[in-house]
Motif scaffolding. Structure first.
Motif, PDB file in Angstrom:
ATOM      1  N   GLU A  26      -2.022  -4.375  -8.342  1.00  0.00           N
ATOM      2  CA  GLU A  26      -0.902  -3.353  -7.773  1.00  0.00           C
ATOM      3  C   GLU A  26      -1.599  -2.648  -6.903  1.00  0.00           C
ATOM      4  N   ALA A  27      -0.500  -2.040  -5.992  1.00  0.00           N
ATOM      5  CA  ALA A  27      -0.971  -1.628  -4.680  1.00  0.00           C
ATOM      6  C   ALA A  27      -1.537  -0.396  -5.572  1.00  0.00           C
ATOM      7  N   THR A  28      -1.670   1.213  -4.092  1.00  0.00           N
ATOM      8  CA  THR A  28      -1.760   2.216  -4.276  1.00  0.00           C
ATOM      9  C   THR A  28      -0.132   2.797  -5.228  1.00  0.00           C
ATOM     10  N   ASP A  29       0.805   2.121  -4.463  1.00  0.00           N
ATOM     11  CA  ASP A  29       2.378   2.831  -5.374  1.00  0.00           C
ATOM     12  C   ASP A  29       2.899   2.217  -5.473  1.00  0.00           C
ATOM     13  N   GLY A  30       2.606   1.165  -6.704  1.00  0.00           N
ATOM     14  CA  GLY A  30       2.351  -0.043  -7.276  1.00  0.00           C
ATOM     15  C   GLY A  30       2.732  -1.548  -7.371  1.00  0.00           C
ATOM     16  N   SER A  31       3.373  -1.973  -8.925  1.00  0.00           N
ATOM     17  CA  SER A  31       2.991  -3.583  -8.601  1.00  0.00           C
ATOM     18  C   SER A  31       3.852  -4.370  -7.129  1.00  0.00           C
ATOM     19  N   TYR A  78      -6.503  -4.078  -8.553  1.00  0.00           N
ATOM     20  CA  TYR A  78      -6.132  -2.809  -8.170  1.00  0.00           C
ATOM     21  C   TYR A  78      -6.740  -3.300  -6.494  1.00  0.00           C
ATOM     22  N   ASP A  80      -6.285  -1.386  -2.320  1.00  0.00           N
ATOM     23  CA  ASP A  80      -6.178  -0.044  -1.834  1.00  0.00           C
ATOM     24  C   ASP A  80      -5.357  -0.231  -0.626  1.00  0.00           C
ATOM     25  N   THR A  82      -1.500   0.236   0.691  1.00  0.00           N
ATOM     26  CA  THR A  82       0.436   0.427  -0.303  1.00  0.00           C
ATOM     27  C   THR A  82       0.677  -0.597   0.062  1.00  0.00           C
ATOM     28  N   LYS A  83       2.197  -1.135  -0.759  1.00  0.00           N
ATOM     29  CA  LYS A  83       3.626  -1.102  -0.350  1.00  0.00           C
ATOM     30  C   LYS A  83       3.983  -2.210   0.227  1.00  0.00           C
ATOM     31  N   ASP A  84       4.249  -0.876   1.662  1.00  0.00           N
ATOM     32  CA  ASP A  84       4.396  -0.990   3.219  1.00  0.00           C
ATOM     33  C   ASP A  84       3.460  -1.391   3.658  1.00  0.00           C
ATOM     34  N   GLU A  85       1.869  -1.608   3.354  1.00  0.00           N
ATOM     35  CA  GLU A  85       0.812  -2.210   3.844  1.00  0.00           C
ATOM     36  C   GLU A  85       1.091  -3.583   3.748  1.00  0.00           C
TER      37      GLU A  85
END
Length: 115
Positions: A26-31, A78, A80, A82-85
């Motif tokens: 899980e990223a900070t903004d979703g799986s 989890y 730390d 984001t999905k984009d990163e």
């Protein structure tokens, strides 16, 4: 995050010998996918995540220092980031990783920008 991105944070809940293969990430903004491989190597601990169809089956390497929490009951890790990163990270190449001792350096540079 810690300066040592290649080590598990004590607060993450990771215990040596825990098998994380198959855990959801899980990223900070979703799986983002599931763990395909993980390493406990001192100074080089990391996860290899299969992102599946999310970014067209790309495998990404995440340094252990990006992990904020491991929930063994839910089978989730989890991180730390984001999905984009994660999507923009260098793609993991199993052949290069196996034969090149300096391979992790490019990941260290990339994730160092985001920590």
């Amino acid at each position: 995050m810690s300066e040592n991105i290649w080590g598990y944070h004590p607060a993450s809940g990771y215990q040596t010998g825990t098998d994380l293969i198959g855990f959801k990430v899980e990223a900070t903004d979703g799986s983002i996918g599931k763990i395909d491989k993980h390493s406990d190597d001192v100074g080089a601990a990391h996860l290899v995540v299969d992102t599946g169809v999310w970014i067209f089956g790309k495998h990404v390497l995440l340094p252990a220092g990006t992990i904020t929490r491991i929930d063994t009951a839910e089978g989730k890790v989890y991180v730390d980031l984001t999905k984009d990163e994660i999507k923009d990270a260098p793609e993991f190449d199993r052949d290069k990783h196996t034969g090149d001792p300096g391979y992790l350096e490019q990941f260290g540079k990339y994730y160092g920008q985001h920590m």
